[in-house]
Enzyme design. Structure first.
Site, PDB file in Angstrom:
ATOM      1  N   HIS A 194      -9.299  -2.765  -4.914  1.00 33.15           N
ATOM      2  CA  HIS A 194      -8.191  -3.083  -4.017  1.00 33.15           C
ATOM      3  C   HIS A 194      -7.194  -4.026  -4.691  1.00 33.15           C
ATOM      4  O   HIS A 194      -5.989  -3.951  -4.419  1.00 33.15           O
ATOM      5  CB  HIS A 194      -8.670  -3.688  -2.706  1.00 33.15           C
ATOM      6  CG  HIS A 194      -7.577  -3.732  -1.697  1.00 33.15           C
ATOM      7  ND1 HIS A 194      -7.166  -2.622  -0.986  1.00 33.15           N
ATOM      8  CD2 HIS A 194      -6.746  -4.735  -1.320  1.00 33.15           C
ATOM      9  CE1 HIS A 194      -6.150  -2.941  -0.215  1.00 33.15           C
ATOM     10  NE2 HIS A 194      -5.867  -4.221  -0.400  1.00 33.15           N
ATOM     11  N   ASP A 204      -3.194  -3.276  -4.843  1.00 27.78           N
ATOM     12  CA  ASP A 204      -2.115  -4.222  -4.557  1.00 27.78           C
ATOM     13  C   ASP A 204      -1.228  -4.440  -5.774  1.00 27.78           C
ATOM     14  O   ASP A 204       0.009  -4.549  -5.654  1.00 27.78           O
ATOM     15  CB  ASP A 204      -2.692  -5.558  -4.099  1.00 27.78           C
ATOM     16  CG  ASP A 204      -3.171  -5.541  -2.659  1.00 27.78           C
ATOM     17  OD1 ASP A 204      -2.815  -4.605  -1.911  1.00 27.78           O
ATOM     18  OD2 ASP A 204      -3.906  -6.468  -2.268  1.00 27.78           O
ATOM     19  N   HIS A 260       0.835  -1.206   0.000  1.00 29.38           N
ATOM     20  CA  HIS A 260       0.000   0.000   0.000  1.00 29.38           C
ATOM     21  C   HIS A 260       0.868   1.253   0.000  1.00 29.38           C
ATOM     22  O   HIS A 260       0.589   2.222  -0.719  1.00 29.38           O
ATOM     23  CB  HIS A 260      -0.930   0.028   1.205  1.00 29.38           C
ATOM     24  CG  HIS A 260      -1.912  -1.096   1.245  1.00 29.38           C
ATOM     25  ND1 HIS A 260      -2.805  -1.278   2.274  1.00 29.38           N
ATOM     26  CD2 HIS A 260      -2.148  -2.117   0.376  1.00 29.38           C
ATOM     27  CE1 HIS A 260      -3.545  -2.344   2.046  1.00 29.38           C
ATOM     28  NE2 HIS A 260      -3.149  -2.878   0.901  1.00 29.38           N
ATOM     29  N   HIS A 272      -0.721 -11.470  -4.930  1.00 32.30           N
ATOM     30  CA  HIS A 272       0.639 -10.979  -4.700  1.00 32.30           C
ATOM     31  C   HIS A 272       1.659 -11.867  -5.410  1.00 32.30           C
ATOM     32  O   HIS A 272       2.627 -11.376  -5.999  1.00 32.30           O
ATOM     33  CB  HIS A 272       0.937 -10.935  -3.199  1.00 32.30           C
ATOM     34  CG  HIS A 272       0.170  -9.872  -2.470  1.00 32.30           C
ATOM     35  ND1 HIS A 272       0.291  -8.532  -2.748  1.00 32.30           N
ATOM     36  CD2 HIS A 272      -0.748  -9.961  -1.470  1.00 32.30           C
ATOM     37  CE1 HIS A 272      -0.501  -7.839  -1.958  1.00 32.30           C
ATOM     38  NE2 HIS A 272      -1.145  -8.681  -1.167  1.00 32.30           N
TER      39      HIS A 272
END
Length: 310
Positions: free
Chosen positions: A254, A258, A91, A281
């Protein structure tokens, strides 16, 4: 060729020091993050650099790089050869990239960056309040020259990431979640658009899975979601979010947040179109690692500066 719309042509750093306190999403521990201006022209390291400190002593210094990234559940971590690291950096990295803070030192007194409200909005606001100073060096972008694709799974479980040439930073991200359906966000990423449309989106997850994950983490000795609260996540119960969603497609936004933070491990904004289906991720890292490991697939780009564009 001119710089992509919305982006400056010269590098920048923070106008002054800024500090934010909070707790870690996974460790649950209190942490203070102190961000300091940095300028390579005066001998400071290039890019964003993390420094772990304890009791006034430096434990390690970590320059942002895919080479220092280590796989961790539900976050991105940088770690040195001795096992000392900083986790949940995505973030903050996204906010610094979109805030056009190209160089800064981030000093933290614990292992994890504070989660704050679960979004990047507090970081964006803090950077805006702090201010930015333009530097003499031209801003660098990473121009993608040919497509790179990474995949995992197949059929309905396919995760796919693709990066290809484009004149600006473009994103097309799709994600689905049972009970909420398919969500998609696409557009050209600019600092202003990131602040308005992407930064407010929060980390999210189902409450019924959080407790087993926390317990499993304790058994394995790996902190997972120990600091998760409705105050710092979009907490899902059934087909609703406690307290409501900030926007109808908050979850996919979101994922974009990321993705931008993870791709910031490359050290510069992209001139590329990134298409992502069910990003994570791990997949984000695989994409940027595959790109940077292919020398003929990218190059550094700089642009002529119009008067006063710093």
């Amino acid at each position: 060729m001119s710089a992509p719309p919305g982006w400056r042509t010269h590098e920048g750093t923070l106008a002054r020091e800024l500090t934010l306190d909070g707790h870690g999403l996974h460790t649950g521990r209190r942490v203070r993050a102190r961000l300091l201006p940095s300028d390579p022209a005066r001998g400071d390291p290039r890019g964003i650099v993390f420094r772990r400190v304890h009791a006034g002593r430096t434990l390690t210094t970590l320059a942002v790089s895919p080479k220092l990234r280590r796989a961790q559940p539900l976050c991105t971590m940088l770690r040195d050869a001795d096992g000392i690291g900083v986790r949940t950096v995505e973030h903050l990295l996204a906010a610094l990239l979109a805030g056009e803070i190209d160089h800064a030192l981030v000093e933290v007194d614990a292992e994890e960056i504070p989660i704050l409200d679960g979004s990047a909005a507090p970081w964006v606001e803090a950077i805006r309040t702090c201010g930015r100073i333009g530097l003499a060096a031209p801003k660098r972008f990473i121009r993608v020259l040919r497509p790179i694709v990474v995949r995992d799974g197949e059929g309905a479980g396919l995760h796919e990431m693709r990066i290809e040439p484009a004149r600006c930073y473009e994103l097309d991200v799709q994600n689905d979640l049972r009970g909420f359906g398919e969500m998609r966000w696409q557009g050209a990423l600019t600092p202003g658009q990131f602040a308005d449309e992407i930064a407010p989106s929060r980390s999210y997850g189902r409450v019924k899975w959080a407790v087993p994950a926390i317990v499993a983490g304790y058994l394995r000795g790996v902190p997972i979601l120990r600091g998760a609260r409705p105050s710092c996540t979009a907490s899902i119960v059934g087909a609703r979010v406690l307290g409501g969603m900030r926007m109808p497609d908050e979850f996919v936004r979101h994922r974009v947040l990321d993705l931008v933070g993870d791709l910031a491990l490359a050290g510069a904004p992209l001139l590329a179109r990134v298409t992502a289906r069910r990003p994570s991720h791990e997949m984000n890292f695989r994409l940027i690692d595959a790109l940077l490991s292919t020398p003929d697939a990218w190059e550094w780009a700089e642009f002529a500066s119009p008067p006063g564009d710093r």
